[in-house]
Design a protein around this motif. Sequence first.
Motif, PDB file in Angstrom:
ATOM      1  N   THR A  59       0.814  -1.228  -0.094  1.00 41.60           N
ATOM      2  CA  THR A  59       0.018   0.036  -0.183  1.00 41.60           C
ATOM      3  C   THR A  59       0.951   1.094  -0.030  1.00 41.60           C
ATOM      4  OG1 THR A  59      -0.166  -0.187   2.332  1.00 41.60           O
ATOM      5  CG2 THR A  59      -2.077  -1.009   1.166  1.00 41.60           C
ATOM      6  N   ALA A  60       0.129   2.480  -0.364  1.00 38.85           N
ATOM      7  CA  ALA A  60       0.880   3.616  -0.486  1.00 38.85           C
ATOM      8  C   ALA A  60       1.772   4.430   0.796  1.00 38.85           C
ATOM      9  CB  ALA A  60      -0.193   4.882  -0.990  1.00 38.85           C
ATOM     10  N   ASP A  61       1.010   3.823   1.877  1.00 35.08           N
ATOM     11  CA  ASP A  61       1.814   4.149   3.226  1.00 35.08           C
ATOM     12  C   ASP A  61       2.596   3.378   3.540  1.00 35.08           C
ATOM     13  OD1 ASP A  61       0.117   2.330   3.702  1.00 35.08           O
ATOM     14  OD2 ASP A  61      -0.590   2.863   5.808  1.00 35.08           O
ATOM     15  N   ARG A  62       3.208   2.363   2.882  1.00 33.57           N
ATOM     16  CA  ARG A  62       4.236   1.367   3.338  1.00 33.57           C
ATOM     17  C   ARG A  62       5.394   1.394   2.581  1.00 33.57           C
ATOM     18  NH1 ARG A  62       2.696  -0.531   8.019  1.00 33.57           N
ATOM     19  NH2 ARG A  62       0.335  -0.680   8.675  1.00 33.57           N
ATOM     20  N   GLY A  63       5.948   2.503   2.255  1.00 34.95           N
ATOM     21  CA  GLY A  63       6.943   2.369   1.501  1.00 34.95           C
ATOM     22  C   GLY A  63       8.146   1.770   1.666  1.00 34.95           C
ATOM     23  N   TYR A  64       8.406   1.513   2.890  1.00 30.61           N
ATOM     24  CA  TYR A  64       9.584   0.888   3.477  1.00 30.61           C
ATOM     25  C   TYR A  64       9.644  -0.844   3.128  1.00 30.61           C
ATOM     26  CZ  TYR A  64       6.357  -0.752   7.063  1.00 30.61           C
ATOM     27  OH  TYR A  64       5.362  -2.014   7.753  1.00 30.61           O
ATOM     28  N   ALA A  65       8.154  -1.133   2.954  1.00 30.70           N
ATOM     29  CA  ALA A  65       8.222  -2.504   2.613  1.00 30.70           C
ATOM     30  C   ALA A  65       8.374  -2.881   1.203  1.00 30.70           C
ATOM     31  CB  ALA A  65       6.514  -2.978   3.054  1.00 30.70           C
ATOM     32  N   MET A  66       8.791  -1.989   0.419  1.00 31.39           N
ATOM     33  CA  MET A  66       9.140  -2.182  -1.024  1.00 31.39           C
ATOM     34  C   MET A  66      10.736  -2.729  -0.946  1.00 31.39           C
ATOM     35  SD  MET A  66       6.856   0.418  -3.388  1.00 31.39           S
ATOM     36  CE  MET A  66       7.277  -0.538  -4.678  1.00 31.39           C
ATOM     37  N   SER A  67      11.028  -3.479  -0.033  1.00 30.94           N
ATOM     38  CA  SER A  67      12.466  -3.770   0.014  1.00 30.94           C
ATOM     39  C   SER A  67      12.752  -5.105   0.988  1.00 30.94           C
ATOM     40  CB  SER A  67      13.321  -2.819   0.753  1.00 30.94           C
ATOM     41  OG  SER A  67      12.962  -2.484   2.246  1.00 30.94           O
ATOM     42  N   ARG A 115       6.536   7.257  -2.149  1.00 31.61           N
ATOM     43  CA  ARG A 115       6.152   6.699  -0.981  1.00 31.61           C
ATOM     44  C   ARG A 115       7.229   6.900   0.367  1.00 31.61           C
ATOM     45  NH1 ARG A 115       4.161   3.395  -4.714  1.00 31.61           N
ATOM     46  NH2 ARG A 115       2.332   2.063  -4.381  1.00 31.61           N
ATOM     47  N   GLY A 116       8.070   7.705   0.026  1.00 27.07           N
ATOM     48  CA  GLY A 116       9.148   8.177   1.013  1.00 27.07           C
ATOM     49  C   GLY A 116      10.193   7.086   1.429  1.00 27.07           C
ATOM     50  N   VAL A 117      11.615   7.246   1.207  1.00 30.04           N
ATOM     51  CA  VAL A 117      12.440   6.362   1.401  1.00 30.04           C
ATOM     52  C   VAL A 117      13.443   6.821   2.978  1.00 30.04           C
ATOM     53  CG1 VAL A 117      12.750   5.929  -1.029  1.00 30.04           C
ATOM     54  CG2 VAL A 117      14.261   7.666   0.031  1.00 30.04           C
ATOM     55  N   ASP A 118      14.316   5.955   3.045  1.00 29.53           N
ATOM     56  CA  ASP A 118      14.864   6.284   4.685  1.00 29.53           C
ATOM     57  C   ASP A 118      16.136   7.170   3.957  1.00 29.53           C
ATOM     58  OD1 ASP A 118      15.998   6.341   6.850  1.00 29.53           O
ATOM     59  OD2 ASP A 118      16.531   4.377   6.962  1.00 29.53           O
ATOM     60  N   PRO A 119      15.929   8.492   4.374  1.00 28.62           N
ATOM     61  CA  PRO A 119      17.088   9.506   4.116  1.00 28.62           C
ATOM     62  C   PRO A 119      18.302   9.196   4.827  1.00 28.62           C
ATOM     63  CG  PRO A 119      15.549  10.507   5.506  1.00 28.62           C
ATOM     64  CD  PRO A 119      14.905   9.157   5.165  1.00 28.62           C
ATOM     65  N   GLU A 174       8.900  -0.698  19.482  1.00 28.37           N
ATOM     66  CA  GLU A 174      10.578  -0.909  19.514  1.00 28.37           C
ATOM     67  C   GLU A 174      11.080  -1.870  18.191  1.00 28.37           C
ATOM     68  OE1 GLU A 174      12.034  -1.641  23.224  1.00 28.37           O
ATOM     69  OE2 GLU A 174      12.501   0.457  23.837  1.00 28.37           O
ATOM     70  N   GLN A 175      10.146  -2.904  18.164  1.00 24.32           N
ATOM     71  CA  GLN A 175      10.054  -3.792  16.995  1.00 24.32           C
ATOM     72  C   GLN A 175      10.108  -3.252  15.654  1.00 24.32           C
ATOM     73  OE1 GLN A 175       7.633  -7.191  17.458  1.00 24.32           O
ATOM     74  NE2 GLN A 175       9.309  -8.690  17.433  1.00 24.32           N
ATOM     75  N   ILE A 176       9.371  -2.146  15.565  1.00 25.45           N
ATOM     76  CA  ILE A 176       9.356  -1.644  14.185  1.00 25.45           C
ATOM     77  C   ILE A 176      10.361  -0.541  13.985  1.00 25.45           C
ATOM     78  CG2 ILE A 176       7.073  -2.334  14.026  1.00 25.45           C
ATOM     79  CD1 ILE A 176       6.177   0.788  14.629  1.00 25.45           C
ATOM     80  N   GLY A 177      11.066  -0.065  14.892  1.00 25.03           N
ATOM     81  CA  GLY A 177      12.194   0.627  14.897  1.00 25.03           C
ATOM     82  C   GLY A 177      11.962   2.160  15.680  1.00 25.03           C
ATOM     83  N   CYS A 178      10.802   2.193  16.319  1.00 25.38           N
ATOM     84  CA  CYS A 178      10.746   3.564  17.129  1.00 25.38           C
ATOM     85  C   CYS A 178      11.460   3.506  18.391  1.00 25.38           C
ATOM     86  CB  CYS A 178       9.201   3.277  17.604  1.00 25.38           C
ATOM     87  SG  CYS A 178       8.004   3.543  16.397  1.00 25.38           S
ATOM     88  N   THR A 179      11.780   4.778  18.759  1.00 27.42           N
ATOM     89  CA  THR A 179      12.855   5.106  20.050  1.00 27.42           C
ATOM     90  C   THR A 179      11.389   5.500  20.967  1.00 27.42           C
ATOM     91  OG1 THR A 179      14.553   5.630  18.624  1.00 27.42           O
ATOM     92  CG2 THR A 179      14.636   6.269  20.950  1.00 27.42           C
ATOM     93  N   VAL A 180      11.601   5.042  22.367  1.00 31.37           N
ATOM     94  CA  VAL A 180      10.711   5.290  23.376  1.00 31.37           C
ATOM     95  C   VAL A 180      11.580   5.884  24.297  1.00 31.37           C
ATOM     96  CG1 VAL A 180       8.962   4.580  25.088  1.00 31.37           C
ATOM     97  CG2 VAL A 180       9.131   3.489  22.867  1.00 31.37           C
ATOM     98  N   ALA A 181      11.264   7.289  24.570  1.00 31.67           N
ATOM     99  CA  ALA A 181      12.174   8.017  25.555  1.00 31.67           C
ATOM    100  C   ALA A 181      12.284   7.339  26.955  1.00 31.67           C
ATOM    101  CB  ALA A 181      11.971   9.243  25.774  1.00 31.67           C
ATOM    102  N   ASP A 182      11.112   6.944  27.533  1.00 26.30           N
ATOM    103  CA  ASP A 182      11.158   6.418  29.063  1.00 26.30           C
ATOM    104  C   ASP A 182      10.006   5.333  29.096  1.00 26.30           C
ATOM    105  OD1 ASP A 182      10.953   5.710  31.455  1.00 26.30           O
ATOM    106  OD2 ASP A 182      10.444   7.809  32.087  1.00 26.30           O
ATOM    107  N   TRP A 205      12.695   5.590   8.424  1.00 21.66           N
ATOM    108  CA  TRP A 205      11.952   4.914   7.352  1.00 21.66           C
ATOM    109  C   TRP A 205      10.638   4.719   7.318  1.00 21.66           C
ATOM    110  CZ3 TRP A 205      15.305   2.421  10.773  1.00 21.66           C
ATOM    111  CH2 TRP A 205      14.798   1.527  11.762  1.00 21.66           C
ATOM    112  N   ARG A 206       9.924   5.551   8.374  1.00 26.13           N
ATOM    113  CA  ARG A 206       8.451   5.393   8.279  1.00 26.13           C
ATOM    114  C   ARG A 206       7.640   6.862   8.561  1.00 26.13           C
ATOM    115  NH1 ARG A 206       5.988   0.514  10.536  1.00 26.13           N
ATOM    116  NH2 ARG A 206       4.346   1.757   9.673  1.00 26.13           N
ATOM    117  N   PRO A 207       7.790   7.385   7.277  1.00 27.38           N
ATOM    118  CA  PRO A 207       7.183   8.757   7.327  1.00 27.38           C
ATOM    119  C   PRO A 207       5.647   8.832   7.577  1.00 27.38           C
ATOM    120  CG  PRO A 207       7.533   8.255   5.077  1.00 27.38           C
ATOM    121  CD  PRO A 207       8.416   7.117   6.129  1.00 27.38           C
TER     122      PRO A 207
END
Length: 825
Positions: free
Chosen positions: A173-181, A371-375, A438-446, A459-461
Amino acid sequence: MRTPIEWLSQYVSLPEGISASDVANALLRVGFEVEDIHTVPPTTGDLVVGQVLTITELTEFKKPIRFVSVDVGPGHGPNGSNEPREIICGAKNFAVGDKVVIALPGSVLPGGFAIASRSTYGHISDGMICSVRELGVGTEHDGILVLDDDTEIGIDARDLLGSHDSVIELAITADRGYAMSIRGLAREAGAALDVPFVDPAAVDVPEREGTGWPVVIADPACGRFVTVRISGIDPSVASPFWIRRRLQAAGIRSISLAVDVTNHVMLELGHPLHAFDSAKITGDITVRRAVEGEKLKTLDGVTRTLVADDLLVTDESGPISMAGVMGGEATEISAGTTDVVIEAAYWDPFVISRGARRHKLPSEASRRYERGVDPAISLVAAELAAQLLTRYAGGTIVGRSDVAGTLPILPVIPLSLDEPERLAGRPYAPTVIVARLEQIGCTVADPAADPLQVTPPTWRPDLVRPADLVEEVARLEDLSTIPSILPSAPAGTSLTAAQRRERRVSDDLAAAGLTEVLSFPFVGVADFDALGLPADDVRRVTKNLVNPLDAARPSMRTTVLPGLLEAVTRNISRGARDLAFYEIGQVFLPRANAPRPIAVRVDRRPTDDEINLLNASLPLQPRHIGVVLAGAFARAGWWGVGRNGSWADAIELARRIGWTAGVELRVFPAEQAPWHPGRCASIRVGDWIVGYAGELHPEVVERLGLPARSAALELDLDALPERATPVAPRISPFPPVNLDVALVVPVATQAQDVTAALVDGGGELLESVRLFDVYSGDRVAGDSKSLAFALVVRAPDRTLTAAEALAVRDSALAEAATRTGAVLR
């Protein structure tokens, strides 16, 4: 996105023995649509690697034939010997010394193709040299599959070919450009199966002393531009077989080593690259917008005229690439290229999307960029491509440059711990929420805080608000665990009077034998031309879409007839003959002097003035009903002959719609495109025109390929006044008095006017008036006509006397004489 399991398993620890179907189901469970699973058809018998020893050209035949001697390894020669095998082959793309795949006699290739020793072209062909299509590992049939020079002779070719590999084809889908890899899908598979994932982009990038290529970023749509310069590569080196096999499995054609390497990195990391021949670049590279009318010949050989919104990569000579879409022919890699510049850039997704659609030029690169690539991995992608290129083609990495532009800022999203349960409808433990994010790559401060402060990965715009994070948690925890509870409808809601009337009309037309259709709600100039609308017709004044679905039909419809007529012609083209279609739908009528719509803030409710201004800027949107009758309206059968639909049927259907809506409609002659001038009626409520009905103009019928004398009607349903639901008339139990009268009136007098005068003059006792004959001939004057009416006179409470009935008739005739000049014949 075609995903080979072998490639995927390089970065995610798939459980032992897991099948491609299991992996596909895991990806399906976390929200990916699986379109297909491709497996290599089985091959039985001996399939070995051989080396071409000699080639003899047989020139006495009409097509090229080669008699080839092949070393197939110890024990694979004739009768189990070590001797070479001799094979007849028609392909020309291999030479002496090449390693190829040999199907030995007794083997069976995909499709039941059995291989045997046989006599052909005056020689014994003792096996077969195979192409990728014959082996079932690809679709190309341009020639024989040539393997790498270091491939061992005599080994089983199945493992080398990936015959045990499977490919999962996914719809991204258009919102998951990271999955085209492979990188993105390996991460998702790891999360779905709860197994370790290794990020292919998490590599150490070595320092480079030299610079790449001078780059100037003159437009903010470029956030980063990395260049790696390589010199001295061997242009004759072919891509290694493992790269070609992976590209083939992913559905991309192998072209050359430099291009294949950039495609391989793009598929693996999701970051598109472009390779320039540095010898063809003049001066600095500049990223800028196009000058209106500027030209660029792209890699597909088409010279494109650019517009000011197009984003370009240029040098001193002008455009050399359409940024993020397709490179230019002037700097493309050729068979003699020895010096290469690899580009890895980050582009604004919206600019790339507009450019690709404007020029109708979708590409593997543009699909990812829009779809947005990872800069954050531009440097990694360019470096990996450079290392692969120099590993196989030799050469030296001269240097690297990394020019920064304006990159998107990562948001910090507050997420309350109770938000996932509030939105998804089931509880999630705080530790589960943190672990999944965290499994999808997010950073949780506390992780112990409430709300959590979550920073999405580069990679998740698509992650911009708390609801997006909740969706991630819910899908990774399995959407099927969310209970399905139907909400209760709030009390007091029901259909509006207009909705009930629309349903009554639709049901009645369906009961009359018509078929409801839903047509394309957009129109273009060609549609109006087909209807023969004059240039100043108000229906040609439309509202255009900024991004239309069909460039030939960019306008919102002002009439339902084009879509209805298209549905009729489409069905006729497919063999249908007798059609009666209707449609109820909105039309969009621009307001005169409408204000421009304003931009409304999203952090508060719009004010009443803002809402009124927005409503005033919108076009009027009445609901119209259209009907088209083509061919037989009354079918032939044992009861008698059939009858084609006519203008009279269209007018009667208009009357029927009015009766069902509780409104009496009046019919008057009219002239209105696209109807026949002499067979068109305006349909009115009082003196207000609400639509037209009649026979279509012969020129319109001919242009659209409709049956002769097709008829149509179109009414503004919202223009009909609100009335009570019609009920069956009450029938008096007393006998009627039936009276027939013939009235002579001028030719120009309308029967509608005479009928109205009779009804008004007859009063309450005149139950009905029906026109049953129209006569013009020798028995009436040349400028007159005779209208014959059947009058029914009846009282609801008594039997009328003859004198009372005649008095009603005379009163009706007197009113008709006064208003229309009617004379009793």
